[in-house]
Write a protein that holds these residues in place. Structure first.
Motif, PDB file in Angstrom:
ATOM      1  N   UNK A   8       0.823  -1.205   0.000  1.00 49.17           N
ATOM      2  CA  UNK A   8       0.000   0.000   0.000  1.00 49.17           C
ATOM      3  C   UNK A   8       0.865   1.266   0.000  1.00 49.17           C
ATOM      4  N   UNK A   9       1.846   1.326   0.907  1.00 44.08           N
ATOM      5  CA  UNK A   9       2.638   2.544   1.075  1.00 44.08           C
ATOM      6  C   UNK A   9       3.784   2.679   0.068  1.00 44.08           C
ATOM      7  N   UNK A  10       4.418   1.577  -0.313  1.00 39.95           N
ATOM      8  CA  UNK A  10       5.575   1.648  -1.201  1.00 39.95           C
ATOM      9  C   UNK A  10       5.179   1.459  -2.658  1.00 39.95           C
ATOM     10  N   UNK A  11       4.357   0.442  -2.918  1.00 42.88           N
ATOM     11  CA  UNK A  11       3.974   0.141  -4.295  1.00 42.88           C
ATOM     12  C   UNK A  11       2.705   0.878  -4.741  1.00 42.88           C
ATOM     13  N   UNK A  12       2.068   1.558  -3.801  1.00 44.80           N
ATOM     14  CA  UNK A  12       0.854   2.334  -4.073  1.00 44.80           C
ATOM     15  C   UNK A  12      -0.271   1.468  -4.654  1.00 44.80           C
ATOM     16  N   UNK A  13      -0.384   0.260  -4.144  1.00 44.23           N
ATOM     17  CA  UNK A  13      -1.478  -0.620  -4.531  1.00 44.23           C
ATOM     18  C   UNK A  13      -2.710  -0.266  -3.705  1.00 44.23           C
ATOM     19  N   UNK A  14      -3.864  -0.578  -4.237  1.00 39.84           N
ATOM     20  CA  UNK A  14      -5.096  -0.252  -3.521  1.00 39.84           C
ATOM     21  C   UNK A  14      -5.388  -1.304  -2.456  1.00 39.84           C
ATOM     22  N   UNK A  15      -6.076  -0.844  -1.411  1.00 41.35           N
ATOM     23  CA  UNK A  15      -6.446  -1.727  -0.325  1.00 41.35           C
ATOM     24  C   UNK A  15      -7.949  -1.577  -0.110  1.00 41.35           C
ATOM     25  N   UNK A  16      -8.682  -2.647  -0.330  1.00 39.06           N
ATOM     26  CA  UNK A  16     -10.143  -2.592  -0.175  1.00 39.06           C
ATOM     27  C   UNK A  16     -10.530  -2.945   1.262  1.00 39.06           C
ATOM     28  N   UNK A  17     -11.786  -2.729   1.566  1.00 38.37           N
ATOM     29  CA  UNK A  17     -12.276  -3.092   2.897  1.00 38.37           C
ATOM     30  C   UNK A  17     -12.197  -4.588   3.125  1.00 38.37           C
ATOM     31  N   UNK A  18     -12.438  -5.365   2.091  1.00 40.52           N
ATOM     32  CA  UNK A  18     -12.361  -6.822   2.255  1.00 40.52           C
ATOM     33  C   UNK A  18     -10.927  -7.269   2.522  1.00 40.52           C
ATOM     34  N   UNK A  19      -9.954  -6.567   1.944  1.00 40.81           N
ATOM     35  CA  UNK A  19      -8.549  -6.872   2.216  1.00 40.81           C
ATOM     36  C   UNK A  19      -8.222  -6.594   3.672  1.00 40.81           C
ATOM     37  N   UNK A  20      -8.700  -5.477   4.173  1.00 41.55           N
ATOM     38  CA  UNK A  20      -8.456  -5.121   5.573  1.00 41.55           C
ATOM     39  C   UNK A  20      -9.136  -6.116   6.507  1.00 41.55           C
ATOM     40  N   UNK A  21     -10.364  -6.506   6.186  1.00 42.65           N
ATOM     41  CA  UNK A  21     -11.081  -7.487   7.003  1.00 42.65           C
ATOM     42  C   UNK A  21     -10.355  -8.832   6.976  1.00 42.65           C
ATOM     43  N   UNK A  22      -9.882  -9.243   5.794  1.00 41.47           N
ATOM     44  CA  UNK A  22      -9.133 -10.500   5.679  1.00 41.47           C
ATOM     45  C   UNK A  22      -7.852 -10.476   6.492  1.00 41.47           C
ATOM     46  N   UNK A  23      -7.119  -9.365   6.452  1.00 45.28           N
ATOM     47  CA  UNK A  23      -5.888  -9.242   7.234  1.00 45.28           C
ATOM     48  C   UNK A  23      -6.200  -9.292   8.727  1.00 45.28           C
ATOM     49  N   UNK A  24      -7.278  -8.631   9.130  1.00 45.43           N
ATOM     50  CA  UNK A  24      -7.672  -8.658  10.547  1.00 45.43           C
ATOM     51  C   UNK A  24      -8.034 -10.069  10.989  1.00 45.43           C
ATOM     52  N   UNK A  25      -8.732 -10.807  10.133  1.00 44.12           N
ATOM     53  CA  UNK A  25      -9.094 -12.189  10.468  1.00 44.12           C
ATOM     54  C   UNK A  25      -7.864 -13.084  10.592  1.00 44.12           C
ATOM     55  N   UNK A  26      -6.882 -12.863   9.732  1.00 51.86           N
ATOM     56  CA  UNK A  26      -5.643 -13.641   9.818  1.00 51.86           C
ATOM     57  C   UNK A  26      -4.949 -13.375  11.148  1.00 51.86           C
ATOM     58  N   UNK A  27      -4.878 -12.112  11.529  1.00 49.11           N
ATOM     59  CA  UNK A  27      -4.227 -11.749  12.794  1.00 49.11           C
ATOM     60  C   UNK A  27      -5.005 -12.299  13.979  1.00 49.11           C
ATOM     61  N   UNK A  28      -6.324 -12.175  13.947  1.00 48.00           N
ATOM     62  CA  UNK A  28      -7.147 -12.717  15.028  1.00 48.00           C
ATOM     63  C   UNK A  28      -6.960 -14.229  15.120  1.00 48.00           C
ATOM     64  N   UNK A  29      -6.925 -14.902  13.977  1.00 49.04           N
ATOM     65  CA  UNK A  29      -6.707 -16.345  13.970  1.00 49.04           C
ATOM     66  C   UNK A  29      -5.369 -16.732  14.558  1.00 49.04           C
ATOM     67  N   UNK A  30      -4.330 -15.989  14.240  1.00 52.57           N
ATOM     68  CA  UNK A  30      -2.997 -16.273  14.792  1.00 52.57           C
ATOM     69  C   UNK A  30      -2.993 -16.060  16.307  1.00 52.57           C
ATOM     70  N   UNK A  31      -3.676 -15.042  16.775  1.00 52.14           N
ATOM     71  CA  UNK A  31      -3.750 -14.783  18.215  1.00 52.14           C
ATOM     72  C   UNK A  31      -4.509 -15.900  18.904  1.00 52.14           C
ATOM     73  N   UNK A  32      -5.643 -16.301  18.335  1.00 51.37           N
ATOM     74  CA  UNK A  32      -6.444 -17.371  18.935  1.00 51.37           C
ATOM     75  C   UNK A  32      -5.651 -18.682  18.996  1.00 51.37           C
ATOM     76  N   UNK A  33      -4.904 -18.985  17.925  1.00 47.45           N
ATOM     77  CA  UNK A  33      -4.097 -20.207  17.917  1.00 47.45           C
ATOM     78  C   UNK A  33      -3.034 -20.214  19.025  1.00 47.45           C
ATOM     79  N   UNK A  34      -2.596 -19.047  19.414  1.00 48.48           N
ATOM     80  CA  UNK A  34      -1.494 -18.961  20.383  1.00 48.48           C
ATOM     81  C   UNK A  34      -1.923 -18.650  21.804  1.00 48.48           C
TER      82      UNK A  34
END
Length: 115
Positions: free
Chosen positions: A87-113
């Motif tokens: 997003x910041x270096x390559x100036x690619x777009x970030x959609x709401x679904x991308x943000x939600x997916x990233x949040x779910x990945x992080x939440x999943x990693x936290x739950x696993x640990x």
């Protein structure tokens, strides 16, 4: 843990540099033999080097920690770092679904640990 964060930075840098090299071209190394020509941008070569070093670090980290702990955490942090870098270096777009997916990945990693 410092080694782990260096791994995430090198792995992310390797991917971003490789992408930058493939986009811009820039300074490149040309290897030519009679019928074979090979062209690799310098940024892509630097990205490949970062990624190779990160892979060796990853093998060391995995050998010293619980794989069930480090792999989900490594995947989550690397995915988040790549997302932010793109997003910041390559100036690619970030959609709401991308943000939600990233949040779910992080939440999943936290739950696993959770212990």
């Amino acid at each position: 843990m410092i080694l782990f964060f260096i791994y995430v930075i090198l792995s992310t840098s390797g991917l971003v540099l490789f992408k930058l090299g493939s986009i811009n071209g820039g300074i490149s190394i040309n290897l030519a033999k009679s019928a074979f020509s090979f062209h690799i941008p310098l940024l892509s070569l630097l990205g490949l080097l970062c990624y190779m070093v990160s892979f060796l670090m990853w093998m060391y980290i995995i050998s010293k920690t619980d794989i069930s702990f480090i792999v989900p955490l490594g995947v989550a942090l690397t995915n988040l770092a790549v997302l932010l870098s793109s997003y910041f270096i390559l100036h690619e777009t970030m959609s709401y679904t991308t943000i939600i997916g990233a949040a779910l990945i992080i939440i999943g990693a936290v739950i696993l640990n959770i212990k």
